[in-house]
Scaffold this active site. Structure first.
Site, short mmCIF file in Angstrom:
data_model
loop_
_atom_site.label_atom_id
_atom_site.label_comp_id
_atom_site.label_asym_id
_atom_site.label_seq_id
_atom_site.Cartn_x
_atom_site.Cartn_y
_atom_site.Cartn_z
N TYR A 14 -16.12 17.91 -15.02
CA TYR A 14 -16.40 16.48 -15.19
C TYR A 14 -17.42 16.06 -14.11
CZ TYR A 14 -15.70 11.44 -15.15
OH TYR A 14 -15.90 10.10 -15.18
N ASP A 26 -6.84 19.63 -13.71
CA ASP A 26 -7.17 18.33 -14.27
C ASP A 26 -6.73 18.36 -15.74
OD1 ASP A 26 -8.39 16.14 -15.51
OD2 ASP A 26 -10.22 16.26 -14.30
N ARG A 54 0.86 -1.20 0.00
CA ARG A 54 0.00 0.00 0.00
C ARG A 54 0.89 1.24 0.00
NH1 ARG A 54 -1.28 1.69 4.60
NH2 ARG A 54 -2.11 -0.25 5.45
N LYS A 63 -7.68 7.44 -19.25
CA LYS A 63 -7.95 7.97 -20.59
C LYS A 63 -6.69 7.89 -21.46
CE LYS A 63 -11.78 8.69 -18.44
NZ LYS A 63 -12.13 9.92 -17.77
C1 LIG Z 1 -12.67 10.31 -16.48
C2 LIG Z 1 -12.34 11.62 -15.92
C3 LIG Z 1 -12.16 11.79 -14.53
C4 LIG Z 1 -12.35 10.67 -13.53
O1 LIG Z 1 -11.39 9.66 -13.67
P1 LIG Z 1 -11.69 8.10 -13.39
O2 LIG Z 1 -10.41 7.47 -13.77
O3 LIG Z 1 -12.85 7.71 -14.21
O4 LIG Z 1 -11.98 8.01 -11.91
C5 LIG Z 1 -11.82 13.05 -14.07
N1 LIG Z 1 -11.67 14.09 -14.92
C6 LIG Z 1 -11.84 13.97 -16.25
C7 LIG Z 1 -11.66 15.15 -17.13
C8 LIG Z 1 -12.18 12.73 -16.79
O5 LIG Z 1 -12.37 12.62 -18.12
#
Ligand SMILES: *Cc1c(COP(=O)(O)O)cnc(C)c1O
Length: 379
Positions: A98, A170, A46, A195
């Site tokens: 998001y 982000d 962890r 992504k």
């Molecule tokens: C998908 C996404 C998230 C969340 O991420 P997860 O891996 O699905 O928890 C946050 N911000 C953006 C812009 C995203 O496309």
């Protein structure tokens, strides 16, 4: 080192015991100690795992950061940032955020006494107006989902510095290949690794990157204390995915540009939302802070009918109808009935999410096939 070289080499080295060029999947929970307190830097997975560690160093290098931490999902990474705050602290965030980020802010952290303000950040004066003495964090997402709005990171970072608040960006949509928020004055960068970084639609993961030692200590303390860490196997898959990040994103950008140009001339299309167009309201900012416009495009239809949008979604063959984005395969979605269905129609329309809005994650297939597919589906 330049980006492509870092993507392939940063944080990884041949395995000392065998010479294996690929970082092994250290599928282990614990590590044998030579004597009490005498270990090799790893005690419990962890807290620390060699496969994850290699990935954390690699991702940090891609964002020009010193410290990286990987989490079980993008949302777990966001959760870690908010846990750095205290009750009474306030957060200013973009209003077309998001959906999952909005949900964790509102339904989890608000009840612990943290206050969230959502403002349109296309014009940064709205950020300045929302700042007060309790503002501890400014949360920026750019480009935004699904309207492809662009926020000026440098301008917001000046406001953050003046008010003593931390700025977290982000950077999921842009990827570190196109945009590096730390270089633009951000304190922390967040990625949904799920992504583009993973890039092959086979892993859910998140990451945080920073340069400040105090922030890094907090980040690792929370990562270890809350325990939302990512697995060795997933770390291996993402290390492998990142080796082609620069190649993939180049192709995503090239394909998206071709698709945007096709759509903008199509008689059934009302508007195309893509920051590469000079007519995009924040095109100049996009050009200043990004080295390409990314693989995401949204567009809506003349007449603005849900049925027309659904007809296209039902007729595509190369595009897959799915949520998520950033993988090698092209995906198509309808925000109003999929990702943003929980938002009331009126609220949705305020941010531009019309009934016929379609979001594309343009993949790395051959552009002609992608465009032919859209053309036949739109007929
Ligand atoms: C998908 C996404 C998230 C969340 O991420 P997860 O891996 O699905 O928890 C946050 N911000 C953006 C812009 C995203 O496309």
């Amino acid at each position: 080192m330049k980006f492509g070289t870092k993507a392939i080499h940063a944080g990884v080295q041949a395995d000392e015991s065998t010479g294996a060029i690929m970082t092994p999947i250290y599928q282990t929970s614990t590590y044998v100690q030579d004597g009490i307190g005498n270990h090799k830097g790893y005690e419990y997975s962890r807290t620390q795992n060699p496969t994850r560690h290699a990935l954390e160093k690699n991702i940090a290098a891609l964002e020009n950061g010193k410290f990286g931490a990987c989490f079980g999902s993008g949302l777990a990474a966001i959760d870690c940032v908010i846990k750095m705050l205290n009750p009474g602290d306030e957060v200013i965030s973009t209003n077309d955020l998001y959906g999952g980020t909005f949900r964790v802010f509102k339904t989890i952290f608000e009840k612990y006494g943290i206050k969230f303000h959502f403002v349109g950040m296309g014009d940064v004066s709205s950020v300045e107006n929302a700042v007060n003495e309790n503002t501890k964090l400014i949360w920026v997402e750019t480009p935004t989902n699904p309207m492809m709005n662009i926020i000026d990171i440098q301008a917001v970072s000046k406001i953050a510095k003046k008010s003593g608040a931390m700025l977290c960006v982000d950077n999921t949509f842009a990827t570190p290949f196109l945009q590096n928020p730390l270089d633009l004055g951000a304190d922390m960068v967040m990625h949904s690794v799920t992504k583009y970084l993973g890039g092959h639609s086979d892993v859910v993961m998140g990451a945080l990157i920073c340069n400040d030692e105090f922030l890094a200590k907090e980040m690792y303390r929370i990562q270890n204390s809350s325990g939302a860490v990512t697995a060795p196997m997933d770390s291996f898959l993402v290390l492998r995915g990142i080796k082609t990040l620069h190649l993939r994103v180049q192709r995503h950008c090239e394909n998206a540009e071709k698709v945007a140009l096709f759509l903008v001339d199509h008689p059934k299309v009302n508007n195309v939302y893509w920051p590469g167009f000079e007519s995009h309201p924040n095109h100049t900012v996009a050009k200043k802070q990004m080295s390409g416009f990314g693989g995401m495009i949204s567009f809506d239809l003349k007449g603005n009918k849900t049925e027309d949008a659904h007809a296209i979604l039902n007729n595509v063959k190369v595009f897959a109808l799915a949520e998520s984005l950033g993988g090698v395969e092209s995906l198509i979605g309808h925000p109003a009935t999929m990702t943003h269905a929980s938002i009331p129609k009126e609220e949705r329309e305020k941010t531009g999410i019309s009934d016929s809005l379609i979001r594309l994650s343009v993949g790395v297939e051959d552009a002609e096939d992608i465009i032919d597919d859209l053309r036949q589906a739109m007929n």
